[in-house]
Design a protein around this motif. Structure first.
Motif, mmCIF file in Angstrom:
data_model
loop_
_atom_site.group_PDB
_atom_site.id
_atom_site.type_symbol
_atom_site.label_atom_id
_atom_site.label_comp_id
_atom_site.label_asym_id
_atom_site.label_seq_id
_atom_site.Cartn_x
_atom_site.Cartn_y
_atom_site.Cartn_z
ATOM 1 N N LEU A 146 -0.272 -5.441 -3.217
ATOM 2 C CA LEU A 146 -1.123 -6.608 -3.028
ATOM 3 C C LEU A 146 -0.410 -7.708 -2.246
ATOM 4 O O LEU A 146 -1.034 -8.424 -1.461
ATOM 5 N N PHE A 147 0.893 -7.833 -2.445
ATOM 6 C CA PHE A 147 1.625 -8.907 -1.770
ATOM 7 C C PHE A 147 1.647 -8.702 -0.257
ATOM 8 O O PHE A 147 1.380 -9.632 0.515
ATOM 9 N N ASP A 148 1.952 -7.478 0.172
ATOM 10 C CA ASP A 148 1.959 -7.198 1.612
ATOM 11 C C ASP A 148 0.559 -7.306 2.199
ATOM 12 O O ASP A 148 0.365 -7.854 3.292
ATOM 13 N N ARG A 149 -0.408 -6.794 1.466
ATOM 14 C CA ARG A 149 -1.786 -6.846 1.952
ATOM 15 C C ARG A 149 -2.277 -8.287 2.021
ATOM 16 O O ARG A 149 -3.017 -8.664 2.943
ATOM 17 N N TYR A 150 -1.890 -9.103 1.071
ATOM 18 C CA TYR A 150 -2.242 -10.518 1.073
ATOM 19 C C TYR A 150 -1.673 -11.211 2.308
ATOM 20 O O TYR A 150 -2.375 -11.939 3.010
ATOM 21 N N GLU A 151 -0.379 -10.961 2.578
ATOM 22 C CA GLU A 151 0.257 -11.584 3.738
ATOM 23 C C GLU A 151 -0.409 -11.128 5.036
ATOM 24 O O GLU A 151 -0.671 -11.940 5.940
#
Length: 327
Positions: free
Chosen positions: A192-197
């Motif tokens: 989720l963190f990479d996708r959020y960024e």
């Protein structure tokens, strides 16, 4: 019931606490005293025995202070990781720090993420038991009990305990449940963190906003994954503000803490006078007096005096007095 096999915790301690300057200009906010121990120790007490490792994420400026604290403590499996920044301008932001840490440390365990500048009365073990049952991303929420207060925070809307909405400082709050800086992300949801960024990099929202506002992550992620809210009764304080810090101190002190010298003076039960400090012929109410500070012939209310500060014949209210200052 689902049981977690491996879990790590990240304590976010990389901020420069500008709202508490000058007191925190050269001092890490999570190491400020709260009662008889530093703020961060309450978090470490909650996490001890519940996770496999605690990582304190800080900056180059304060890393030596945290290293010294950890080495002198009795906590095991706690280590300090430094961000490559030593001033407010260069900081990667709250979410940026998490992303950098996941990548640089190769983290692939379930993660509990905690802000290092909050004090709350719930037991961290209860939150961890909650997320073990849910096996899904989760956020701790606190009922501020009024719409006026709710408009000052990121507000979570829930259906039972499932997060169905999030609004940052809404004019018309959908609930009074404020998001606070305790989060959980299972290993399988760390993407989720990479996708959020990647998502926000394609918008016109500035990087210093989307990488420094955890609420945006909850707002976006609850539509990508099922997320849950853990609510608790008791107290919560944002220790990042002077009033929040003073309120937290007042909450945990059943009696005044006086380690310095008090002569011909009144010090109330919500105050702390630290070792080496002197209070003479003065009144001190709901204030924090750091080591070797001096208060003479004065009245001090809702204020913080840093170490070696000296005041005489002064009436202070809602003041932050820096180190070595003389008034």
């Amino acid at each position: 019931m689902y049981y977690l096999i491996a879990m790590k915790a990240i304590i976010l301690a990389g901020g420069h606490a500008t709202r508490l300057w000058p007191v925190t200009k050269h001092r890490a906010k999570p190491l400020l005293p709260l009662g008889e121990k530093p703020i961060i120790e309450y978090i470490l007490d909650d996490l001890e025995g519940e996770v496999d490792e605690v990582i304190i994420s800080t900056n180059d400026k304060f890393a030596p202070d945290f290293d010294e604290y950890v080495e002198a403590s009795d906590f095991e499996d706690v280590r300090v990781v430094s961000e490559d920044q030593d001033n407010e301008h260069d900081k990667p932001g709250t979410i940026g720090a998490i992303i950098n840490l996941i990548e640089s440390e190769g983290l692939s365990d379930d993660l509990v993420i905690v802000g290092g500048d909050n004090y709350q009365s719930f037991d961290g073990a209860d939150f961890i038991e909650f997320v073990k049952e849910k096996d899904a991303p989760a956020n701790v929420v606190y009922d501020v009990e009024s719409e006026e207060m709710a408009s000052q925070f990121g507000i979570v809307d829930v259906d039972d305990d499932r997060i169905v909405g999030f609004k940052e400082k809404p004019d018309v709050p959908p609930s009074t449940l404020a998001s606070i800086a305790w989060y959980f992300f299972p290993e399988e949801d760390l993407d989720l963190f990479d996708r959020y960024e990647e998502h926000f990099a394609e918008t016109d929202i500035p990087e210093d906003q989307y990488l420094d506002e955890p609420g945006r992550l909850i707002e976006w992620a609850h539509e990508e994954r099922e997320m849950y809210a853990y609510s608790f009764d008791g107290e919560w304080f944002d220790v990042g503000t002077p009033q929040g810090y003073l309120n937290a101190v007042a909450s945990i002190t059943d009696d005044k803490i006086v380690e310095g010298t008090v002569k011909d003076s009144e010090v109330d039960d919500d105050s702390i006078v630290m070792e080496g400090a002197e209070v003479k012929n003065s009144k001190v109410k709901k204030s924090i007096v750091f080591p070797n500070a001096k208060i003479i012939d004065s009245e001090v209310r809702n204020s913080i005096l840093d170490q070696h500060a000296k005041i005489k014949d002064v009436n202070l209210n809602d003041a932050l007095i820096g180190e070595h200052t003389q008034l």
